[in-house]
Design a protein around this motif. Structure first.
Motif, PDB file in Angstrom:
ATOM      1  N   SER A 158      82.199  12.702  98.339  1.00 40.73           N
ATOM      2  CA  SER A 158      83.172  11.722  97.865  1.00 40.73           C
ATOM      3  C   SER A 158      82.641  10.307  98.019  1.00 40.73           C
ATOM      4  O   SER A 158      82.929   9.430  97.202  1.00 40.73           O
ATOM      5  CB  SER A 158      84.491  11.865  98.631  1.00 40.73           C
ATOM      6  N   ASP A 159      81.835  10.078  99.087  1.00 36.60           N
ATOM      7  CA  ASP A 159      81.366   8.726  99.372  1.00 36.60           C
ATOM      8  C   ASP A 159      79.958   8.763  99.967  1.00 36.60           C
ATOM      9  O   ASP A 159      79.618   9.669 100.733  1.00 36.60           O
ATOM     10  CB  ASP A 159      82.285   8.044 100.393  1.00 36.60           C
ATOM     11  N   TRP A 190      82.097  13.933 102.661  1.00 34.97           N
ATOM     12  CA  TRP A 190      82.879  14.798 101.782  1.00 34.97           C
ATOM     13  C   TRP A 190      84.316  14.758 102.274  1.00 34.97           C
ATOM     14  O   TRP A 190      84.621  15.215 103.382  1.00 34.97           O
ATOM     15  CB  TRP A 190      82.368  16.232 101.816  1.00 34.97           C
ATOM     16  N   TYR A 194      89.347  14.405  97.858  1.00 31.96           N
ATOM     17  CA  TYR A 194      88.604  13.900  96.702  1.00 31.96           C
ATOM     18  C   TYR A 194      87.568  14.900  96.208  1.00 31.96           C
ATOM     19  O   TYR A 194      86.625  14.531  95.516  1.00 31.96           O
ATOM     20  CB  TYR A 194      87.918  12.586  97.062  1.00 31.96           C
ATOM     21  N   GLN A 195      87.741  16.161  96.572  1.00 24.64           N
ATOM     22  CA  GLN A 195      86.803  17.193  96.136  1.00 24.64           C
ATOM     23  C   GLN A 195      86.736  17.243  94.613  1.00 24.64           C
ATOM     24  O   GLN A 195      87.753  17.308  93.929  1.00 24.64           O
ATOM     25  CB  GLN A 195      87.246  18.557  96.674  1.00 24.64           C
ATOM     26  N   SER A 197      85.676  14.819  92.705  1.00 25.94           N
ATOM     27  CA  SER A 197      85.758  13.495  92.090  1.00 25.94           C
ATOM     28  C   SER A 197      84.372  12.869  92.001  1.00 25.94           C
ATOM     29  O   SER A 197      83.388  13.401  92.507  1.00 25.94           O
ATOM     30  CB  SER A 197      86.684  12.593  92.909  1.00 25.94           C
ATOM     31  N   THR A 199      81.400  10.574  92.934  1.00 26.80           N
ATOM     32  CA  THR A 199      80.908  10.029  94.195  1.00 26.80           C
ATOM     33  C   THR A 199      80.910   8.509  94.139  1.00 26.80           C
ATOM     34  O   THR A 199      80.407   7.902  93.199  1.00 26.80           O
ATOM     35  CB  THR A 199      79.484  10.526  94.485  1.00 26.80           C
TER      36      THR A 199
END
Length: 234
Positions: A158-159, A190, A194-195, A197, A199
């Motif tokens: 996610s980030d 992770w 936001y799985q 979505s 990055t």
């Protein structure tokens, strides 16, 4: 006679950011406490609801090493399940994170995994964490066709939090306040909500000066800052 390097090319292993570990290496590179606080402070401000606030949650650190990351996690999480495959003398249980059935679920898994086993640690962390996982790795971990194929394309993070300051990690000991490195590091995160979505890539602004604390760096090898025994699950 060895061939000379091309003119202008610096072949220093530090400059080339090489960190090659033998297959059976413990990959012993302790994480400076301020780098873990940078992640935790980011988690605090990015929590969308009270249930996700770190102070209310349980974390796991399966690569506890000498406890430098665990001590910081205890500042932010209600409980921390800490262990390592090797006994570094810090009092944590000796446990192979990759061996046997999956451990019980926790809210967050936060770790500095062995580089050569990082993908396996991430996969297990994803299966056993309710809200998410965060791993600090060399920024070069983001490269690689095989890693993209087997991990990032299947389960994109996610980030990505890229440190703008260098995070000094020295083999076998915690890098002191004046420690330096030529290697770039980032946190890869992770978050379950936001799985799938896109990055999001972000930078961690300079923060070392604000996040270092008294007691972060033991005066002598084997000395450790106090750990809240009630927060660490043994």
């Amino acid at each position: 006679m060895t061939a000379a390097a091309p003119k202008g090319q610096n072949v220093s292993t530090a400059v080339m950011q090489r960190r090659v570990e033998p297959h059976d290496s413990l990959d012993d590179f302790p994480t400076p406490p301020w780098a873990t606080r940078a992640l935790c402070e980011w988690l605090k401000i990015s929590a969308e609801c009270a249930e996700e606030h770190p102070l209310m949650l349980a974390a796991r650190e399966p690569c506890a090493n000498r406890g430098h990351m665990v001590r910081v996690l205890c500042e932010y999480f209600a409980t921390v399940d800490a262990a390592d495959v090797h006994d570094y003398g810090a009092g944590f249980p000796v446990r192979d994170y990759l061996f046997g059935p999956d451990p019980e679920l926790v809210d967050w898994t936060v770790m500095n995994p062995p580089f050569r086993l990082a993908e396996q640690f991430i996969q297990r962390g994803l299966r056993t964490s309710r809200h998410g996982i965060a791993v600090i790795v060399r920024s070069a971990f983001l490269e690689g066709v095989g890693r993209y194929r087997d991990l990032f394309s299947v389960m994109p993070p996610s980030d990505v939090l890229q440190f703008t300051e260098r995070v000094p990690m020295h083999r076998g000991k915690l890098a002191g306040p004046g420690g330096t490195t030529a290697t770039a590091y980032c946190w890869i995160i992770w978050r379950s909500r936001y799985q799938g979505s896109v990055t999001r890539f972000r930078w961690i602004a300079p923060c070392r000066g604000n996040l270092e604390r008294d007691g972060d760096y033991p005066a002598e090898p084997g000395e450790f800052a106090p750990v809240d025994a009630g927060a660490v699950l043994i």
